[in-house]
Write a protein that holds these residues in place. Structure first.
Motif, mmCIF file in Angstrom:
data_model
loop_
_atom_site.group_PDB
_atom_site.id
_atom_site.type_symbol
_atom_site.label_atom_id
_atom_site.label_comp_id
_atom_site.label_asym_id
_atom_site.label_seq_id
_atom_site.Cartn_x
_atom_site.Cartn_y
_atom_site.Cartn_z
ATOM 1 N N PRO A 1 57.397 -0.078 -27.841
ATOM 2 C CA PRO A 1 56.324 -0.568 -28.513
ATOM 3 C C PRO A 1 56.958 0.184 -30.009
ATOM 4 O O PRO A 1 57.280 0.543 -30.048
ATOM 5 C CB PRO A 1 54.774 0.688 -27.535
ATOM 6 N N GLN A 2 55.467 -0.014 -30.938
ATOM 7 C CA GLN A 2 55.658 0.043 -31.922
ATOM 8 C C GLN A 2 56.053 1.443 -31.991
ATOM 9 O O GLN A 2 56.101 1.812 -33.193
ATOM 10 C CB GLN A 2 54.401 -0.370 -33.038
ATOM 11 N N SER A 3 53.779 2.132 -31.384
ATOM 12 C CA SER A 3 54.270 3.449 -31.643
ATOM 13 C C SER A 3 53.701 4.373 -30.405
ATOM 14 O O SER A 3 53.753 3.290 -29.396
ATOM 15 C CB SER A 3 52.951 3.521 -32.463
ATOM 16 N N LEU A 4 54.100 5.619 -30.329
ATOM 17 C CA LEU A 4 54.356 6.328 -28.895
ATOM 18 C C LEU A 4 54.032 7.598 -29.378
ATOM 19 O O LEU A 4 54.731 8.187 -30.490
ATOM 20 C CB LEU A 4 55.440 5.822 -28.165
ATOM 21 N N ILE A 5 53.042 8.008 -29.180
ATOM 22 C CA ILE A 5 52.177 9.177 -29.105
ATOM 23 C C ILE A 5 52.875 10.241 -27.463
ATOM 24 O O ILE A 5 52.322 9.556 -26.091
ATOM 25 C CB ILE A 5 50.402 9.341 -29.336
ATOM 26 N N VAL A 6 53.471 10.948 -27.243
ATOM 27 C CA VAL A 6 54.135 11.817 -26.255
ATOM 28 C C VAL A 6 53.675 13.396 -25.895
ATOM 29 O O VAL A 6 53.851 13.548 -27.150
ATOM 30 C CB VAL A 6 55.549 11.449 -25.848
ATOM 31 N N GLN A 7 53.192 14.211 -25.076
ATOM 32 C CA GLN A 7 52.988 15.470 -24.570
ATOM 33 C C GLN A 7 53.945 16.399 -25.100
ATOM 34 O O GLN A 7 55.630 15.745 -24.431
ATOM 35 C CB GLN A 7 52.296 15.660 -24.011
ATOM 36 N N LYS A 8 54.428 17.324 -25.892
ATOM 37 C CA LYS A 8 54.953 17.573 -25.279
ATOM 38 C C LYS A 8 56.177 18.258 -23.991
ATOM 39 O O LYS A 8 55.066 18.511 -23.342
ATOM 40 C CB LYS A 8 54.946 19.538 -25.904
ATOM 41 N N GLY A 9 57.096 17.973 -23.657
ATOM 42 C CA GLY A 9 57.787 18.351 -21.864
ATOM 43 C C GLY A 9 57.776 16.771 -21.617
ATOM 44 O O GLY A 9 57.888 16.732 -20.246
ATOM 45 N N GLY A 10 56.668 16.112 -21.901
ATOM 46 C CA GLY A 10 56.919 15.010 -21.610
ATOM 47 C C GLY A 10 58.159 13.646 -21.470
ATOM 48 O O GLY A 10 59.532 13.833 -22.684
ATOM 49 N N ILE A 11 58.448 12.990 -21.461
ATOM 50 C CA ILE A 11 59.317 11.584 -21.249
ATOM 51 C C ILE A 11 59.503 10.412 -22.453
ATOM 52 O O ILE A 11 57.423 9.692 -21.762
ATOM 53 C CB ILE A 11 59.523 11.297 -20.146
ATOM 54 N N SER A 12 60.085 10.075 -22.805
ATOM 55 C CA SER A 12 59.763 9.241 -24.011
ATOM 56 C C SER A 12 60.729 7.706 -23.750
ATOM 57 O O SER A 12 61.573 8.294 -23.235
ATOM 58 C CB SER A 12 59.891 9.661 -25.869
ATOM 59 N N ILE A 13 59.243 6.663 -23.742
ATOM 60 C CA ILE A 13 60.289 5.795 -23.434
ATOM 61 C C ILE A 13 59.989 4.539 -23.949
ATOM 62 O O ILE A 13 59.966 4.326 -24.430
ATOM 63 C CB ILE A 13 60.042 4.994 -21.831
ATOM 64 N N VAL B 1 55.817 13.460 -30.612
ATOM 65 C CA VAL B 1 55.140 14.129 -29.858
ATOM 66 C C VAL B 1 54.525 15.648 -30.277
ATOM 67 O O VAL B 1 54.279 16.112 -31.093
ATOM 68 C CB VAL B 1 56.850 15.365 -29.511
ATOM 69 N N ILE B 2 53.496 15.380 -29.970
ATOM 70 C CA ILE B 2 52.573 17.049 -29.849
ATOM 71 C C ILE B 2 51.910 18.236 -29.021
ATOM 72 O O ILE B 2 52.964 17.284 -27.988
ATOM 73 C CB ILE B 2 50.417 15.830 -29.429
ATOM 74 N N ALA B 3 51.940 19.203 -29.495
ATOM 75 C CA ALA B 3 52.191 19.863 -28.053
ATOM 76 C C ALA B 3 50.992 20.175 -27.631
ATOM 77 O O ALA B 3 49.364 19.379 -28.140
ATOM 78 C CB ALA B 3 52.425 21.057 -29.478
#
Lengths: 116, 109
Positions: free
Chosen positions: B8-20, B107-109
């Protein structure tokens, strides 16, 4: 220096003026690339040099853009009659090979050009 | 003509998660597929790369998956950390290197 050095880091100019952006590659790197990065976009290829000659200048948008690398080291990107649409970060990168066996380019921090 | 399409153009993921992050290409002459990471005010830096004869490459928390038949490749960031927050570019090489438009990862805590 240890990395690719670009000067100036920031350049503000008026529409119609001439600008020069300089790139000092990593010592010993034979290939040198110029890219342009507009806000929120990926780097867009402009030109690359192998030694002193331009091996591929197909990305230069028009004849207002020109680049040289007279001694096979430092390169200068020259933009004549600047337009507001030329505003972008101009990235320089170098590579120790022809680029045929590796995709790794070592980028400088860029020169941010703003045309008012 | 966009040679490498990135999403995607932008992505928000929780800390500890997987970003793809995914990329697709058309030119079968591409022979090298790197991912670059860029922090604000800095130039892009090589993160990890793969050649088309390999289906997966892993370096630490970063993995590239490559599907030659589908002409797609993806970056997976395991155990994502706030320090991973940056813009990621996929790229492909036939000389010169062509880049996707980038994905801004937060990546947010």
């Amino acid at each position: 220096g240890a990395g690719v050095s670009q000067t100036p880091s920031n350049k503000v100019t008026e529409k119609g003026k001439y600008v020069e952006l300089r790139c000092d590659p990593i010592s010993g790197h034979t290939a040198l690339y110029w890219y342009r990065q507009s806000l929120g976009q990926g780097p867009e290829f402009l030109i690359y040099f192998q030694g002193t000659g331009a091996a591929d200048d197909s990305g230069l948008p028009n004849d207002r853009f020109f680049a040289v690398r007279p001694e096979g080291s430092v390169s200068t990107l020259k933009i004549q009659r600047t337009e507001r649409g030329d505003s972008a970060v101009y990235l320089c990168a170098s590579s120790p090979t022809l680029g045929q066996n590796t995709g790794e380019l070592f980028f400088g921090e860029g020169s941010r050009l703003t045309v008012l | 003509q966009q040679q490498v399409k990135q999403s995607p153009q932008s992505l928000i993921v929780q800390k500890g998660g997987i970003s793809i992050i995914n990329c697709a290409y058309e030119n079968t002459a591409f022979d090298y597929f790197p991912w670059y990471q860029q922090f604000p005010g800095k130039g892009p830096a090589l993160l990890i790369a793969i050649r088309p004869d390999v289906s997966e490459k892993k370096e630490g928390r970063f993995t590239i998956s490559f599907n030659k038949s589908a002409k797609q490749f993806s970056l997976h960031i395991m155990d994502s950390q706030p320090g991973d927050s940056a813009t990621y570019f996929c790229a492909a090489k036939a000389t010169p290197l062509v880049f996707g438009k980038g994905t801004r990862l937060s990546v947010i805590a």
